[in-house]
Design an enzyme around this catalytic site. Sequence first.
Site, PDB file in Angstrom:
ATOM      1  NE  ARG A  61      -3.913  -1.926   2.343  1.00  0.00           N
ATOM      2  CZ  ARG A  61      -4.953  -2.098   1.550  1.00  0.00           C
ATOM      3  NH1 ARG A  61      -5.263  -1.150   0.683  1.00  0.00           N
ATOM      4  NH2 ARG A  61      -5.679  -3.193   1.595  1.00  0.00           N
ATOM      5  CG  ASP A 135     -11.992   1.076  -5.595  1.00  0.00           C
ATOM      6  OD1 ASP A 135     -11.291   0.943  -4.572  1.00  0.00           O
ATOM      7  OD2 ASP A 135     -13.230   1.027  -5.575  1.00  0.00           O
ATOM      8  CG  ASN A 156     -14.820  14.821   2.523  1.00  0.00           C
ATOM      9  OD1 ASN A 156     -13.645  14.958   2.164  1.00  0.00           O
ATOM     10  ND2 ASN A 156     -15.839  15.069   1.715  1.00  0.00           N
ATOM     11  CB  CYS A 189     -10.609  22.155   4.178  1.00  0.00           C
ATOM     12  SG  CYS A 189     -10.996  20.657   3.244  1.00  0.00           S
ATOM     13  CB  CYS A 241     -23.631   7.939   2.077  1.00  0.00           C
ATOM     14  SG  CYS A 241     -24.080   9.489   2.896  1.00  0.00           S
ATOM     15  CG  ASP A 242     -23.300  10.773  -3.406  1.00  0.00           C
ATOM     16  OD1 ASP A 242     -22.191  10.213  -3.338  1.00  0.00           O
ATOM     17  OD2 ASP A 242     -24.108  10.580  -4.336  1.00  0.00           O
ATOM     18  CB  CYS A 244     -19.205  14.069   3.470  1.00  0.00           C
ATOM     19  SG  CYS A 244     -18.393  12.813   2.464  1.00  0.00           S
ATOM     20  CB  CYS A 248     -18.010  19.471  -0.256  1.00  0.00           C
ATOM     21  SG  CYS A 248     -16.365  20.182  -0.562  1.00  0.00           S
TER      22      CYS A 248
END
Length: 311
Positions: A61, A135, A156, A189, A241-242, A244, A248
Amino acid sequence: MKTLAHHNTQLIKQKAQALGFQFCGISKAEFLEEEAPRLEAWLKSGAHGKMSYMENHFDKRLDPTKLVPGAKSVVSLLYNYYPEKDFAQENPEAPKLAKYAYGKDYHHVIKEKLKEFMSILTEEIGEIDGRVFVDSAPVMERQWAAKSGLGWLGKNTLLINKGHGSFFFLAELIIDLELEPDGPIKDYCGTCTRCIDACPTDAITPYHLEANKCISYLTIELKDELPQEFKGKMEGWAFGCDICQDVCPWNRFSKPHNEAHFEPKDGLKELFNNNWQDLTEAVFREAFRHSAVKRTKFSGLKRNLEFVGKN
């Protein structure tokens, strides 16, 4: 005088754009020294939940040369999936589906593009030893993308691009080609905490994700019964889930994709417009054929729908 590395770098970026990748950045293939203690601490804390595969291949990794011996460069790519129309959230009574799952499974779409990319580069440059990833292996995709200046890792923990937001798939070429690396950009951010404040399961603290509390993890990765502590907190999300990303501020710059494979099939639209109580295994197979939603299997989606009170 322009070097061979410079020429090949420009060629790769031009070909990436021609294949539909919105952004392409390059890093030197080396050990991610800063990430090692962070990854170790995250795993030790158990924040990865039951994703035991995250504990495997720790060295790989962090070190791309262990995935591709002789690797010299990591080419990071972003592919937009932001939909023109958010059909799955138009009906407040319907369950919610993450935007990335509206169309054909991105693994297949992007993997084909990456294979074509490598083929083009081999024709233009000569024999290249390397591998393509989307991925699908122990690659720290967001960290490599940030290292190459494609964005920064937001609070996030997602990669955010200043001009286009965060609704991107990430992919990589790890190759034995000497290229000119790009550098990282600053974090924009600021003092914003919208993603943290909006998360209904309190999965986010600044720059840290408790994956075992994340709705995406709960609805996709977790194969057991959903913990009762999250009952009433899922806000209708049945797959992914979207939240976060939707809150933004940088995603006000998101632009619709132009990838035909990411358009929702008519069968999926019909499912969202009709009663989900009619969902059978046959309907599931048809509506989600070639879709990332197949990952949950019919039983997993039924479990999610029942838990969020949409079935």
